[in-house]
Design a protein around this motif. Structure first.
Motif, PDB file in Angstrom:
ATOM      1  N   LEU A   1       0.851  -1.177   0.000  1.00  0.00           N
ATOM      2  CA  LEU A   1       0.000   0.000   0.000  1.00  0.00           C
ATOM      3  C   LEU A   1       0.891   1.232   0.000  1.00  0.00           C
ATOM      4  CD1 LEU A   1      -3.046   0.856   0.340  1.00  0.00           C
ATOM      5  CD2 LEU A   1      -2.549   1.033   2.783  1.00  0.00           C
ATOM      6  N   GLU A   2       0.721   2.131  -0.979  1.00  0.00           N
ATOM      7  CA  GLU A   2       1.618   3.283  -1.104  1.00  0.00           C
ATOM      8  C   GLU A   2       0.970   4.609  -0.736  1.00  0.00           C
ATOM      9  OE1 GLU A   2       3.679   3.521  -4.804  1.00  0.00           O
ATOM     10  OE2 GLU A   2       5.045   1.897  -4.237  1.00  0.00           O
ATOM     11  N   GLN A   3      -0.272   4.837  -1.174  1.00  0.00           N
ATOM     12  CA  GLN A   3      -0.955   6.094  -0.877  1.00  0.00           C
ATOM     13  C   GLN A   3      -2.386   5.801  -0.480  1.00  0.00           C
ATOM     14  OE1 GLN A   3       0.353   7.874  -4.954  1.00  0.00           O
ATOM     15  NE2 GLN A   3      -0.225   9.628  -3.728  1.00  0.00           N
ATOM     16  N   VAL A   4      -2.953   6.668   0.366  1.00  0.00           N
ATOM     17  CA  VAL A   4      -4.357   6.562   0.751  1.00  0.00           C
ATOM     18  C   VAL A   4      -4.946   7.966   0.728  1.00  0.00           C
ATOM     19  CG1 VAL A   4      -5.980   5.934   2.569  1.00  0.00           C
ATOM     20  CG2 VAL A   4      -3.955   4.531   2.203  1.00  0.00           C
ATOM     21  N   GLY A   5      -6.155   8.097   0.211  1.00  0.00           N
ATOM     22  CA  GLY A   5      -6.800   9.408   0.172  1.00  0.00           C
ATOM     23  C   GLY A   5      -8.302   9.262   0.076  1.00  0.00           C
ATOM     24  N   SER A   6      -8.998  10.406  -0.041  1.00  0.00           N
ATOM     25  CA  SER A   6     -10.457  10.384  -0.217  1.00  0.00           C
ATOM     26  C   SER A   6     -10.792  11.118  -1.512  1.00  0.00           C
ATOM     27  CB  SER A   6     -11.153  10.998   1.001  1.00  0.00           C
ATOM     28  OG  SER A   6     -10.642  12.288   1.292  1.00  0.00           O
ATOM     29  N   ALA A   7     -11.537  12.200  -1.435  1.00  0.00           N
ATOM     30  CA  ALA A   7     -11.976  12.871  -2.660  1.00  0.00           C
ATOM     31  C   ALA A   7     -10.879  13.762  -3.228  1.00  0.00           C
ATOM     32  CB  ALA A   7     -13.229  13.679  -2.373  1.00  0.00           C
ATOM     33  N   PHE A   8     -11.028  14.089  -4.514  1.00  0.00           N
ATOM     34  CA  PHE A   8     -10.187  15.096  -5.167  1.00  0.00           C
ATOM     35  C   PHE A   8     -10.994  16.383  -5.313  1.00  0.00           C
ATOM     36  CE2 PHE A   8      -8.876  11.032  -7.354  1.00  0.00           C
ATOM     37  CZ  PHE A   8      -7.691  10.867  -6.656  1.00  0.00           C
ATOM     38  N   GLU A   9     -10.298  17.468  -5.564  1.00  0.00           N
ATOM     39  CA  GLU A   9     -10.992  18.690  -5.928  1.00  0.00           C
ATOM     40  C   GLU A   9     -11.727  18.468  -7.242  1.00  0.00           C
ATOM     41  OE1 GLU A   9     -11.401  21.692  -4.433  1.00  0.00           O
ATOM     42  OE2 GLU A   9     -10.510  20.723  -2.669  1.00  0.00           O
ATOM     43  N   PRO A  10     -12.992  18.886  -7.325  1.00  0.00           N
ATOM     44  CA  PRO A  10     -13.719  18.646  -8.571  1.00  0.00           C
ATOM     45  C   PRO A  10     -13.096  19.382  -9.744  1.00  0.00           C
ATOM     46  CG  PRO A  10     -14.941  20.131  -7.138  1.00  0.00           C
ATOM     47  CD  PRO A  10     -13.803  19.597  -6.327  1.00  0.00           C
ATOM     48  N   ALA A  11     -13.139  18.757 -10.908  1.00  0.00           N
ATOM     49  CA  ALA A  11     -12.618  19.378 -12.126  1.00  0.00           C
ATOM     50  C   ALA A  11     -13.637  20.362 -12.678  1.00  0.00           C
ATOM     51  CB  ALA A  11     -12.305  18.301 -13.155  1.00  0.00           C
ATOM     52  N   ASP A  12     -13.147  21.353 -13.404  1.00  0.00           N
ATOM     53  CA  ASP A  12     -14.032  22.354 -13.996  1.00  0.00           C
ATOM     54  C   ASP A  12     -14.856  21.771 -15.139  1.00  0.00           C
ATOM     55  OD1 ASP A  12     -13.103  24.310 -12.259  1.00  0.00           O
ATOM     56  OD2 ASP A  12     -11.457  24.895 -13.603  1.00  0.00           O
ATOM     57  N   GLU A  13     -14.328  20.755 -15.770  1.00  0.00           N
ATOM     58  CA  GLU A  13     -15.033  20.085 -16.856  1.00  0.00           C
ATOM     59  C   GLU A  13     -14.653  18.616 -16.821  1.00  0.00           C
ATOM     60  OE1 GLU A  13     -11.784  21.067 -20.382  1.00  0.00           O
ATOM     61  OE2 GLU A  13     -13.652  22.215 -20.255  1.00  0.00           O
ATOM     62  N   PRO A  14     -15.415  17.751 -17.495  1.00  0.00           N
ATOM     63  CA  PRO A  14     -15.099  16.316 -17.444  1.00  0.00           C
ATOM     64  C   PRO A  14     -13.655  16.021 -17.831  1.00  0.00           C
ATOM     65  CG  PRO A  14     -17.251  16.641 -18.422  1.00  0.00           C
ATOM     66  CD  PRO A  14     -16.655  18.015 -18.251  1.00  0.00           C
TER      67      PRO A  14
END
Length: 583
Positions: free
Chosen positions: A254-267
């Motif tokens: 296991l190398e990285q753990v996270g939750s959400a990302f900042e939403p992108a402005d477009e798909p």
């Protein structure tokens, strides 16, 4: 007066007139008796063989090679007896008769197929059973021993081909018109061969996919999504946590753990028109919405690109599990300790991760951290090889069957193998589930934990190619006491606890959905073509303690057999039934 010679000739003719029919009758009686004798041989042999097959198959898969080797010769003797009896010259000749020919040919086809299983399929599975034994896969420190699987892959592929050929031969037997004494047994053999093909297919894919995906040919990197069924999405739930894991020659880290990302402005990637029509562009901008589509390869591609843009890490594939799948794994690894002091076990994983955490933490970031820590702890226990590997593997296989374990690979050859399996989580244009019922939360809350679903598919009596798909959603949510984060931000104050859910019914490729009813009344619905499959979407509100019933009329299915069905994996498994009979 007749001469003595004439009288003698006349007497001979009279004897001939009497004897010839008697000989014919005797011949018919003997032939009938012989066929009856052969039929009894076939019946007895197939009955005992059918009873033996499941146990022998289970012994092979459980790694009990000694039991399987002891039982296999007796099974082969019985299936050979049935095949011989149903293929002798008299049996074949009688197969052209109009009254009984269909029945005799059906018995011959079934006998040959079962014998092929005993001679070609089970011995190959038995030879590869040690490679499939979880105990043999586990090395020191949890490293997977990949060599045995690689060596067994060709034999397992051949076993799968032979099993599919046997299944197809029996499937081609027309059940309509057979004697009742035959139609039932033929159907049971067909069902048994379907189960066998599911087994050989899974075993063959495991042997072909696990070694390269576990790093046998070089280091692999994956994004692991943990879907949160408390906030429903089509493939299970929102990705409540993610991790980056590596596989190198069977060693997992296991190398990285996270939750959400900042939403992108477009798909982050171009979206299909069907996805835009059903889900809007949020699916391509928010990690939590990527799983709104039931097509996991699409969701995986979006999540992978979001990870690359946010962290710079480009992975070789995407894996997904949910808390229910984690509970199956924990049944094998045993409980794991969390940094908070909690103990996560098979019994506590689902309520702790999908309900209790929201009562404990008001801050969504703290909830996400708890979720990520839990996923990391389970993965580390799995990677370390803790507990009973047999139970762990059984749990993973169960999660795969239920759609709670999903996988996508950037390698085209590997993805081709995944796409035809439940673990691939796709809706192919040909094959795959005939019908799908998928749920997408509309509350932006966590009331999905309290939802239950009962989904049934039954044929419409007026048209054998049409079915009624009925989905009953009910809620056990309390009317009071749930925090606002759980009840959701899109529900008015006076309706707190109501589960607002988008219900999506998918039909077969090139089929159609003509009507949708809500609680017995026809309602308008969103109609979309998703890559050749019809989709009907209707929005449903289920209050605490209440229920709602969605019924869709779906056309374009095969006219025989029970339709196959895929349903969103929920915190509480859906009650699913599919029947071949009409409503």
């Amino acid at each position: 007066m007749n001469s003595p010679r004439g009288a003698s000739a006349a007497s001979s003719r009279r004897r001939a007139v009497v004897v010839v029919p008697v000989v014919v009758v005797l011949a018919l009686l003997l032939a009938t008796a012989w066929l009856a004798h052969r039929a009894l041989q076939v019946r007895d042999a197939l009955t005992s063989a059918s009873a033996q097959l499941p146990g022998l198959q289970a012994a092979v898969l459980d790694g009990d090679a000694a039991t399987a080797r002891e039982a296999l010769p007796d099974l082969q003797a019985r299936t050979a007896r049935a095949r011989t009896a149903s293929s002798d010259p008299l049996w074949r000749a009688a197969g052209v008769l109009p009254a009984v020919g269909d029945d005799l040919r059906a018995v011959s086809a079934v006998s040959a197929a079962v014998d092929d299983v005993a001679v070609d399929v089970l011995p190959r599975l038995l030879g590869a059973s040690e490679a499939l034994d979880p105990a043999a896969l586990a090395g020191e420190g949890g490293r997977l021993q990949l060599g045995p699987l690689q060596a067994a892959a060709p034999a397992l592929a051949e076993a799968d081909d032979a099993a599919r050929n046997a299944r197809d031969a029996v499937t081609a037997v027309p059940v309509e018109g057979l004697l009742p004494q035959l139609s039932g047994p033929v159907g049971r053999v067909r069902d048994g061969l379907d189960d066998l093909v599911a087994t050989t297919g899974a075993a063959s894919r495991i042997a072909a996919l696990v070694p390269p995906m576990a790093g046998a040919d070089g280091r692999r990197t994956y994004m692991l999504l943990v879907q949160n069924n408390a906030e429903l999405r089509a493939t299970g739930g929102i990705p409540g946590a993610w991790a980056v894991v590596t596989a190198d020659d069977g060693a997992l880290e296991l190398e990285q753990v996270g939750s959400a990302f900042e939403p992108a402005d477009e798909p982050v990637l171009p979206l299909d028109p069907a996805d835009l029509a059903l889900h809007g562009d949020r699916m391509g901008r928010y990690l939590q919405s990527t799983t709104s589509t039931p097509r996991f390869p699409v969701a995986a591609g979006l999540a992978r690109e979001m990870l690359r843009r946010s962290t710079g890490t480009e992975v070789d594939g995407v894996l997904s599990v949910d808390p229910v799948a984690l509970s199956y794994v924990l049944a094998g690894t045993g409980p794991v300790a969390l940094p908070t002091g909690d103990e996560l076990s098979a019994a506590t994983a689902v309520p702790l991760l999908l309900s209790d955490v929201y009562a404990r933490y008001e801050d969504p970031a703290a909830q996400d951290d708890f979720f990520a820590d839990a996923a990391g702890a389970v993965f580390e226990g799995l990677a370390a090889g803790e507990g009973d590997r047999r139970v762990v593997l059984a749990g993973l296989l169960r999660a795969g069957r239920e759609g709670r374990l999903l996988a996508w690979s950037a390698d085209e050859r590997e993805q081709a193998l995944l796409s035809g399996a439940a673990v691939g989580g796709d809706l192919p244009a040909e094959g795959g589930p005939d019908v799908g019922v998928f749920l997408d939360d509309g509350t932006e809350g966590k009331v999905g934990y309290y939802l239950r679903a009962a989904v049934s598919v039954r044929r419409a009596c007026a048209d054998a190619g049409s079915v009624e798909v009925e989905t009953v959603l009910s809620s056990s949510a309390p009317a009071l006491g749930l925090p606002r984060y759980v009840t959701g931000t899109r529900v008015p104050e006076g309706e707190r606890g109501t589960a607002v859910t988008n219900v999506m019914v998918y039909g077969p490729a090139d089929g159609g959905i003509a009507t949708v009813a809500l609680d017995g009344e026809d309602v308008p619905f969103t109609s979309v073509d998703d890559r050749g499959r019809p989709v009907a979407l209707v929005r449903v509100a289920v209050p605490p303690g209440g229920s709602a019933t969605v019924t869709a009329g779906v056309a374009g299915l095969p006219r025989t057999g029970a339709p196959s069905l895929r349903v969103t994996p929920m915190a509480q498994p859906a009650d699913v039934t599919s029947t071949a009979s009409c409503a």
